[in-house]
Structure formats: structure tokens, C-alpha cells
Scaffold this motif. Sequence first.
Motif, PDB file in Angstrom:
ATOM      1  N   VAL A 184       0.839  -1.208   0.000  1.00  0.00           N
ATOM      2  CA  VAL A 184       0.000   0.000   0.000  1.00  0.00           C
ATOM      3  C   VAL A 184       0.868   1.251   0.000  1.00  0.00           C
ATOM      4  O   VAL A 184       0.574   2.235  -0.691  1.00  0.00           O
ATOM      5  N   ARG A 185       1.964   1.217   0.740  1.00  0.00           N
ATOM      6  CA  ARG A 185       2.873   2.371   0.784  1.00  0.00           C
ATOM      7  C   ARG A 185       3.517   2.602  -0.590  1.00  0.00           C
ATOM      8  O   ARG A 185       3.620   3.754  -1.050  1.00  0.00           O
ATOM      9  N   ASP A 186       3.904   1.524  -1.250  1.00  0.00           N
ATOM     10  CA  ASP A 186       4.476   1.658  -2.595  1.00  0.00           C
ATOM     11  C   ASP A 186       3.430   2.178  -3.580  1.00  0.00           C
ATOM     12  O   ASP A 186       3.747   2.980  -4.469  1.00  0.00           O
ATOM     13  N   PHE A 187       2.198   1.735  -3.416  1.00  0.00           N
ATOM     14  CA  PHE A 187       1.115   2.210  -4.280  1.00  0.00           C
ATOM     15  C   PHE A 187       0.902   3.709  -4.092  1.00  0.00           C
ATOM     16  O   PHE A 187       0.754   4.449  -5.068  1.00  0.00           O
ATOM     17  N   LYS A 188       0.904   4.153  -2.846  1.00  0.00           N
ATOM     18  CA  LYS A 188       0.743   5.581  -2.541  1.00  0.00           C
ATOM     19  C   LYS A 188       1.854   6.391  -3.202  1.00  0.00           C
ATOM     20  O   LYS A 188       1.605   7.434  -3.822  1.00  0.00           O
ATOM     21  N   ARG A 189       3.097   5.928  -3.076  1.00  0.00           N
ATOM     22  CA  ARG A 189       4.239   6.648  -3.636  1.00  0.00           C
ATOM     23  C   ARG A 189       4.136   6.718  -5.162  1.00  0.00           C
ATOM     24  O   ARG A 189       4.367   7.773  -5.765  1.00  0.00           O
ATOM     25  N   ASN A 195       3.633   7.654 -11.383  1.00  0.00           N
ATOM     26  CA  ASN A 195       4.470   6.651 -12.036  1.00  0.00           C
ATOM     27  C   ASN A 195       3.583   5.478 -12.450  1.00  0.00           C
ATOM     28  O   ASN A 195       3.368   4.535 -11.691  1.00  0.00           O
ATOM     29  N   ILE A 196       3.071   5.531 -13.664  1.00  0.00           N
ATOM     30  CA  ILE A 196       2.113   4.516 -14.095  1.00  0.00           C
ATOM     31  C   ILE A 196       2.752   3.138 -14.212  1.00  0.00           C
ATOM     32  O   ILE A 196       2.117   2.118 -13.924  1.00  0.00           O
ATOM     33  N   GLU A 197       4.016   3.071 -14.607  1.00  0.00           N
ATOM     34  CA  GLU A 197       4.683   1.776 -14.721  1.00  0.00           C
ATOM     35  C   GLU A 197       4.793   1.105 -13.356  1.00  0.00           C
ATOM     36  O   GLU A 197       4.591  -0.108 -13.227  1.00  0.00           O
ATOM     37  N   GLY A 201       2.972  -2.381 -12.060  1.00  0.00           N
ATOM     38  CA  GLY A 201       3.751  -3.440 -11.440  1.00  0.00           C
ATOM     39  C   GLY A 201       3.205  -3.866 -10.084  1.00  0.00           C
ATOM     40  O   GLY A 201       3.401  -5.008  -9.663  1.00  0.00           O
ATOM     41  N   LEU A 202       2.527  -2.954  -9.404  1.00  0.00           N
ATOM     42  CA  LEU A 202       1.974  -3.260  -8.080  1.00  0.00           C
ATOM     43  C   LEU A 202       0.589  -3.889  -8.156  1.00  0.00           C
ATOM     44  O   LEU A 202       0.094  -4.427  -7.160  1.00  0.00           O
ATOM     45  N   ARG A 277       0.950  -8.358  -4.727  1.00  0.00           N
ATOM     46  CA  ARG A 277       0.277  -7.455  -5.654  1.00  0.00           C
ATOM     47  C   ARG A 277      -1.149  -7.160  -5.196  1.00  0.00           C
ATOM     48  O   ARG A 277      -1.788  -7.996  -4.541  1.00  0.00           O
ATOM     49  N   ILE A 278      -1.627  -6.001  -5.571  1.00  0.00           N
ATOM     50  CA  ILE A 278      -2.984  -5.596  -5.200  1.00  0.00           C
ATOM     51  C   ILE A 278      -3.983  -6.259  -6.143  1.00  0.00           C
ATOM     52  O   ILE A 278      -3.880  -6.142  -7.366  1.00  0.00           O
ATOM     53  N   THR A 279      -4.918  -6.961  -5.562  1.00  0.00           N
ATOM     54  CA  THR A 279      -5.942  -7.643  -6.363  1.00  0.00           C
ATOM     55  C   THR A 279      -7.276  -6.897  -6.349  1.00  0.00           C
ATOM     56  O   THR A 279      -8.059  -7.014  -7.292  1.00  0.00           O
ATOM     57  N   ARG A 280      -7.558  -6.176  -5.257  1.00  0.00           N
ATOM     58  CA  ARG A 280      -8.805  -5.421  -5.165  1.00  0.00           C
ATOM     59  C   ARG A 280      -8.537  -4.061  -4.525  1.00  0.00           C
ATOM     60  O   ARG A 280      -7.722  -3.950  -3.601  1.00  0.00           O
ATOM     61  N   ILE A 281      -9.233  -3.050  -5.030  1.00  0.00           N
ATOM     62  CA  ILE A 281      -9.252  -1.737  -4.391  1.00  0.00           C
ATOM     63  C   ILE A 281     -10.714  -1.357  -4.202  1.00  0.00           C
ATOM     64  O   ILE A 281     -11.515  -1.445  -5.140  1.00  0.00           O
ATOM     65  N   TRP A 282     -11.043  -0.955  -2.993  1.00  0.00           N
ATOM     66  CA  TRP A 282     -12.388  -0.459  -2.699  1.00  0.00           C
ATOM     67  C   TRP A 282     -12.277   1.016  -2.334  1.00  0.00           C
ATOM     68  O   TRP A 282     -11.516   1.382  -1.427  1.00  0.00           O
ATOM     69  N   VAL A 283     -13.024   1.847  -3.046  1.00  0.00           N
ATOM     70  CA  VAL A 283     -12.990   3.289  -2.829  1.00  0.00           C
ATOM     71  C   VAL A 283     -14.343   3.724  -2.270  1.00  0.00           C
ATOM     72  O   VAL A 283     -15.369   3.565  -2.935  1.00  0.00           O
TER      73      VAL A 283
END
Length: 296
Positions: A184-189, A195-197, A201-202, A277-283
Amino acid sequence: MTDPQLAAVISERRKLINLSYRLLGSLAEAEDVVQETYTRWYSLSEGQREEVAVPGAWLTTVASRICLDLLGSARTRREQYVGEWIPEPIPGRSEWLDGSYAADPADRVTLDESISMAFLVVLDSMTPAERVAFVLHDVFRYSFAEVAEIVGRTPAACRQLASSARRRIQSSREPSSEERADVVRDFKRAWETKNIEALIGLLDPRAIATADGGGLALAFLDPISGGEQVARAWMEIAARSPEITLLERTVNGQPGLVAELDGVIVSVYAFDVSDGRITRIWVIRNPEKLRPWTAG
């Protein structure tokens, strides 16, 4: 009106909130259920209350049956909901204690894996009877005989219901909080630096993002499928809202993110992670569901 059982009755409030939230996925509805349960208790005559040998068992039975009725009508209510419905997110204990909202009954919700967003979403896919049987037996350790009394089924039927529900839960085991926090921290950064790449990757190639605005806040109505598609959508969000501040927060007992605008939380993000890797995101953007995050 005096009640010699007052202390025992009031001490059950925490458990009733815990139970009702897990059964309904809504803190607001859980609070209403507990209020109605206490209303029914005090609608009894003093003599009737004195005849109740174990007030806690009586209260649990009543609250569970109210929840069962609400779950039975939930499908109709969901059909009228604008967009996707996601369970109401709960802040971490530290967030509760930081603000004046700490005295709210929601602070009594125990933060463990049985309220993670992934867990609640699986619960939401169950039939009402499966959900009640599983939560009462596997989470709150009621015997199947007790569960049967509450849901109006035989103990054997309740055992089958819980077993069916358990198979769904076991197919969605979660990683450690440490692994999840790193991802999650890497996703935030990556999101902050656009950084779409790195985002791709995440994200698992089959990742799904779901948003809940309830018709009250801007949100995509249909789930977004595919890691690259999700990453591009998040790039669009970043470009559209450059003034948003992202903060790491505990969401339903797990590492998550919140988005602040002018010091007010406008979005809460919960994640499911598998194999790094992130499989689901709930907003969650529906302001009615963000009440615990914005009050105080």
C-alpha cells in the motif's frame, strides 16, 4: 424506572455493535439495530425482564433477528442504490482516539481480520442465513444449538450454513499486515509521483477497483477490471485532483489510504493483496459512510 440488570445489559453494548456491524456491513445500521434492541428490552415489563435469566443472550438473539430481517430486505434496497455498494469503512483505533468522535459506539468495534474489507465483501455475498450462522458460530463462538434458536433452523442446518460460508472465507485468506503495508505504501508513492509503470507493477493483472459514491459523490459507477486499466484510472484521478493529500491510515483493521481535501477526508481506500500485488481496491466516497472519519 429501575433495572437491577442495568449493568449487565449496558455491558453488552460493545458486543452488540460488533455483531451487528459484521452482519450488516454498516455502522449506521448497526447503531440503529442496537438502539432498537434496547428499546425492545425496556418495552418489557419489569416482571418480564426479571424472568430473563441471561440478559446478554436475550439481547444477542433480538439483535441477530433484527439483522436477519434487514439482510432479507437488503437486496431490494441495494437495487435502488446508485452504483456499487461497499461496506462502511471503520477507522483504526488510533484515529478514533485522536478526535472527539472517540466516544461513539463505533469505537467499540473490535479491529481484527473479521472486519477487513475483503472479509466483509465475502460476507456480503452470502445468504442472510449463511452470514448470521457463520458470524455467530465462527466469530462469536456460539454453539450451533444457540445459533439454531436465533435463526429458526435446526442445529444441523446451521452447521451446513456455517460450513458453506466457511468455504468462501477460506478461499480468500489474507497476507500479513506487514506485507500489505509495504504494498500500500508503494502504491501511494507511485500514485503521488504519477508513475504509471510502478502502479501497473503493483497491481495484479486481474485487479478490480470498485467505488461507492452512493449518488452523493463523484465516483465511477462500474468496477474497473485489469491492472493496467486500474492504473490508468488512478492516473486520471491524480491529474484531476492534484490538491488531494494522501495519508496512510488503518481501514477496517488493515493498512489503507485516505484522501484529504482542505483537511477533510473525502475518500477512503481499502486494499486486498495477494502474492505481493494488489488484487482489489475499494474506494468509499459516499459522505454518509465517511461520517466516522470526518466527525470531530
